[in-house]
Design a protein around this motif. Structure first.
Motif, short mmCIF file in Angstrom:
data_model
loop_
_atom_site.label_atom_id
_atom_site.label_comp_id
_atom_site.label_asym_id
_atom_site.label_seq_id
_atom_site.Cartn_x
_atom_site.Cartn_y
_atom_site.Cartn_z
N GLY A 7 -3.09 -107.05 157.39
CA GLY A 7 -2.49 -106.18 158.41
C GLY A 7 -0.97 -106.15 158.31
O GLY A 7 -0.33 -105.15 158.66
N GLY A 8 -0.37 -107.23 157.79
CA GLY A 8 1.07 -107.25 157.57
C GLY A 8 1.47 -106.31 156.45
O GLY A 8 2.47 -105.60 156.54
N ALA A 9 0.69 -106.31 155.38
CA ALA A 9 0.96 -105.38 154.28
C ALA A 9 0.79 -103.94 154.76
O ALA A 9 1.61 -103.07 154.44
N ILE A 10 -0.24 -103.70 155.54
CA ILE A 10 -0.47 -102.36 156.09
C ILE A 10 0.68 -101.97 157.04
O ILE A 10 1.13 -100.83 157.05
N ALA A 11 1.18 -102.94 157.81
CA ALA A 11 2.31 -102.67 158.70
C ALA A 11 3.55 -102.25 157.90
O ALA A 11 4.31 -101.38 158.32
N SER A 12 3.75 -102.86 156.74
CA SER A 12 4.88 -102.48 155.88
C SER A 12 4.73 -101.04 155.38
O SER A 12 5.68 -100.26 155.39
N VAL A 13 3.52 -100.69 154.96
CA VAL A 13 3.26 -99.32 154.51
C VAL A 13 3.45 -98.34 155.67
O VAL A 13 4.06 -97.27 155.51
N ALA A 14 2.95 -98.71 156.85
CA ALA A 14 3.09 -97.84 158.02
C ALA A 14 4.55 -97.67 158.42
O ALA A 14 4.96 -96.58 158.83
N SER A 38 1.98 -112.04 155.28
CA SER A 38 1.62 -110.84 154.53
C SER A 38 1.63 -111.08 153.02
O SER A 38 2.54 -111.72 152.50
N PRO A 39 0.65 -110.51 152.31
CA PRO A 39 0.75 -110.51 150.85
C PRO A 39 1.82 -109.51 150.42
O PRO A 39 2.34 -108.75 151.23
N ARG A 40 2.16 -109.51 149.15
CA ARG A 40 3.13 -108.55 148.62
C ARG A 40 2.55 -107.15 148.74
O ARG A 40 1.49 -106.87 148.17
N PRO A 41 3.24 -106.23 149.44
CA PRO A 41 2.61 -104.94 149.74
C PRO A 41 2.79 -103.82 148.72
O PRO A 41 2.07 -102.84 148.78
N GLY A 42 3.76 -103.93 147.81
CA GLY A 42 3.95 -102.78 146.93
C GLY A 42 4.79 -103.07 145.71
O GLY A 42 5.28 -104.18 145.52
#
Length: 143
Positions: A7-14, A38-42
């Motif tokens: 959800g932390g990675a998704i929050a970064s994308v959002a 959060s895992p690394r998001p991108g």
């Protein structure tokens, strides 16, 4: 945006999406993101775009204070005592974090600082909540 774990990675994308779609709010510093474990998001390109548009990010990572104090490996590789989810995908896999971490020092109560039980305790949302509650005023200012 706010999220824990995936959800932390998704929050970064959002947050990046919101900053892209709402440029006036982004320019005013009103698009913010807080992530816990959060895992690394991108990719590096994603991170560069994110950092250009999202001005306020708090990335919280738990580290076990007993493990840090007692584990000889921790002196050379502190990640041994930190939330493992924040270390995936592995460095060099073309993924990166969007911000430097703010570490919370927690006591998971683990007597063995290796294995799934320790890692689950260190990553749990309850442990993050306790770490933030016990942490310095700096984190509370960010929140």
């Amino acid at each position: 945006t706010m999220g824990h774990s995936l959800g932390g990675a998704i929050a970064s994308v959002a947050a990046l999406d919101a900053a892209h779609r709402l440029p006036k709010l982004a320019a005013a510093g009103r698009v913010r993101s807080i992530t816990f474990g959060s895992p690394r998001p991108g990719s590096e390109a994603f991170v560069a775009r994110y950092q250009a548009l999202v001005k306020h990010t708090l990335r919280v990572v738990n580290e076990d204070r007993v493990c840090m104090a007692n584990n000889p490996l921790a002196k050379v590789q502190a990640d041994a005592c930190r939330d493992k989810v924040t270390q995936v995908p592995p460095a060099g896999a073309e993924y990166a974090h969007v911000a430097d971490p703010t570490h919370t020092s927690v006591d998971t109560g683990a007597t063995v600082h290796i294995g799934p039980s320790f890692e689950l305790k260190l990553h749990s949302l309850a442990t993050y909540e306790g770490g933030v509650a016990d942490s310095s005023a700096d984190i509370h200012k960010e929140l």
